[in-house]
Design a protein around this motif. Structure first.
Motif, PDB file in Angstrom:
ATOM      1  N   VAL A 157     -35.885 107.931 -28.201  1.00 17.87           N
ATOM      2  CA  VAL A 157     -36.550 108.122 -29.500  1.00 17.87           C
ATOM      3  C   VAL A 157     -37.924 108.750 -29.290  1.00 17.87           C
ATOM      4  O   VAL A 157     -38.292 109.712 -29.963  1.00 17.87           O
ATOM      5  CB  VAL A 157     -36.668 106.778 -30.255  1.00 17.87           C
ATOM      6  CG1 VAL A 157     -37.626 106.883 -31.429  1.00 17.87           C
ATOM      7  CG2 VAL A 157     -35.299 106.309 -30.724  1.00 17.87           C
ATOM      8  N   GLU A 191     -32.872 103.521 -25.372  1.00 16.15           N
ATOM      9  CA  GLU A 191     -32.871 104.138 -26.698  1.00 16.15           C
ATOM     10  C   GLU A 191     -34.299 104.377 -27.167  1.00 16.15           C
ATOM     11  O   GLU A 191     -34.603 105.435 -27.720  1.00 16.15           O
ATOM     12  CB  GLU A 191     -32.132 103.257 -27.702  1.00 16.15           C
ATOM     13  CG  GLU A 191     -30.638 103.264 -27.522  1.00 16.15           C
ATOM     14  CD  GLU A 191     -29.934 102.348 -28.504  1.00 16.15           C
ATOM     15  OE1 GLU A 191     -30.575 101.826 -29.448  1.00 16.15           O
ATOM     16  OE2 GLU A 191     -28.721 102.153 -28.341  1.00 16.15           O
ATOM     17  N   TYR A 227     -27.802 114.415 -31.800  1.00 16.02           N
ATOM     18  CA  TYR A 227     -27.325 113.486 -30.781  1.00 16.02           C
ATOM     19  C   TYR A 227     -26.485 114.212 -29.726  1.00 16.02           C
ATOM     20  O   TYR A 227     -26.533 113.857 -28.547  1.00 16.02           O
ATOM     21  CB  TYR A 227     -26.574 112.306 -31.391  1.00 16.02           C
ATOM     22  CG  TYR A 227     -25.192 112.606 -31.920  1.00 16.02           C
ATOM     23  CD1 TYR A 227     -24.079 112.472 -31.096  1.00 16.02           C
ATOM     24  CD2 TYR A 227     -24.990 113.027 -33.228  1.00 16.02           C
ATOM     25  CE1 TYR A 227     -22.803 112.749 -31.574  1.00 16.02           C
ATOM     26  CE2 TYR A 227     -23.730 113.295 -33.717  1.00 16.02           C
ATOM     27  CZ  TYR A 227     -22.641 113.163 -32.881  1.00 16.02           C
ATOM     28  OH  TYR A 227     -21.378 113.442 -33.343  1.00 16.02           O
ATOM     29  N   SER A 275     -38.291 112.549 -30.273  1.00 11.80           N
ATOM     30  CA  SER A 275     -38.739 112.373 -31.665  1.00 11.80           C
ATOM     31  C   SER A 275     -37.563 112.341 -32.632  1.00 11.80           C
ATOM     32  O   SER A 275     -37.524 113.089 -33.615  1.00 11.80           O
ATOM     33  CB  SER A 275     -39.727 113.480 -32.053  1.00 11.80           C
ATOM     34  OG  SER A 275     -40.859 113.448 -31.235  1.00 11.80           O
ATOM     35  N   VAL A 276     -36.597 111.483 -32.319  1.00 11.12           N
ATOM     36  CA  VAL A 276     -35.422 111.323 -33.172  1.00 11.12           C
ATOM     37  C   VAL A 276     -35.325 109.866 -33.600  1.00 11.12           C
ATOM     38  O   VAL A 276     -36.044 109.002 -33.101  1.00 11.12           O
ATOM     39  CB  VAL A 276     -34.120 111.746 -32.442  1.00 11.12           C
ATOM     40  CG1 VAL A 276     -34.135 113.229 -32.124  1.00 11.12           C
ATOM     41  CG2 VAL A 276     -33.899 110.923 -31.177  1.00 11.12           C
ATOM     42  N   SER A 277     -34.414 109.582 -34.505  1.00 10.32           N
ATOM     43  CA  SER A 277     -34.195 108.218 -34.974  1.00 10.32           C
ATOM     44  C   SER A 277     -33.435 107.415 -33.919  1.00 10.32           C
ATOM     45  O   SER A 277     -32.769 107.974 -33.048  1.00 10.32           O
ATOM     46  CB  SER A 277     -33.398 108.238 -36.277  1.00 10.32           C
ATOM     47  OG  SER A 277     -32.100 108.726 -36.027  1.00 10.32           O
ATOM     48  N   ARG A 278     -33.516 106.089 -34.040  1.00  8.52           N
ATOM     49  CA  ARG A 278     -32.773 105.235 -33.112  1.00  8.52           C
ATOM     50  C   ARG A 278     -31.262 105.450 -33.234  1.00  8.52           C
ATOM     51  O   ARG A 278     -30.574 105.488 -32.215  1.00  8.52           O
ATOM     52  CB  ARG A 278     -33.141 103.770 -33.305  1.00  8.52           C
ATOM     53  CG  ARG A 278     -32.526 102.894 -32.228  1.00  8.52           C
ATOM     54  CD  ARG A 278     -33.058 101.490 -32.245  1.00  8.52           C
ATOM     55  NE  ARG A 278     -34.376 101.356 -31.676  1.00  8.52           N
ATOM     56  CZ  ARG A 278     -34.607 101.009 -30.410  1.00  8.52           C
ATOM     57  NH1 ARG A 278     -33.608 100.795 -29.594  1.00  8.52           N
ATOM     58  NH2 ARG A 278     -35.832 100.883 -29.968  1.00  8.52           N
ATOM     59  N   PRO A 279     -30.715 105.616 -34.463  1.00  5.22           N
ATOM     60  CA  PRO A 279     -29.272 105.896 -34.530  1.00  5.22           C
ATOM     61  C   PRO A 279     -28.875 107.183 -33.797  1.00  5.22           C
ATOM     62  O   PRO A 279     -27.811 107.237 -33.184  1.00  5.22           O
ATOM     63  CB  PRO A 279     -29.003 105.996 -36.035  1.00  5.22           C
ATOM     64  CG  PRO A 279     -30.057 105.138 -36.655  1.00  5.22           C
ATOM     65  CD  PRO A 279     -31.275 105.336 -35.790  1.00  5.22           C
ATOM     66  N   ALA A 280     -29.713 108.197 -33.817  1.00  2.00           N
ATOM     67  CA  ALA A 280     -29.410 109.434 -33.081  1.00  2.00           C
ATOM     68  C   ALA A 280     -29.429 109.166 -31.578  1.00  2.00           C
ATOM     69  O   ALA A 280     -28.560 109.646 -30.841  1.00  2.00           O
ATOM     70  CB  ALA A 280     -30.402 110.537 -33.451  1.00  2.00           C
TER      71      ALA A 280
END
Length: 83
Positions: free
Chosen positions: A41, A37, A12, A45-50
């Motif tokens: 994502v 967001e 992040y 290619s990361v998670s929504r929390p990141a």
């Protein structure tokens, strides 16, 4: 800039640095929306929390503000660095 998946810096923070650089170079001008967001994502290619944490970091640094239900926007005058 690309993400260093094996580096010590959290994803992040890396994403926030990339987005901050785009704000600084005018890719995302003042009073305009940064990617959502979902777009972050997809792009990184990361998670929504990141993605959420990256945007929150930009808010904390005074680069963007979030409007509920609308998105996150670049502030009129980003804080100057190096002063």
């Amino acid at each position: 800039m690309t993400l260093d998946l094996d580096g010590p810096e959290p994803l992040y923070e890396q994403i926030a640095q990339i987005l901050a650089a785009r704000i600084a170079d005018g890719t995302y001008p003042p009073r305009r929306r940064i990617p959502s967001e979902a777009d972050i994502v997809a792009e990184f290619s990361v998670s929504r929390p990141a993605a959420r944490a990256a945007v929150q970091l930009l808010v904390e640094r005074g680069l963007v503000h979030t409007v509920r239900g609308k998105g996150s926007y670049v502030v009129d005058e980003p804080p100057r660095t190096g002063l």
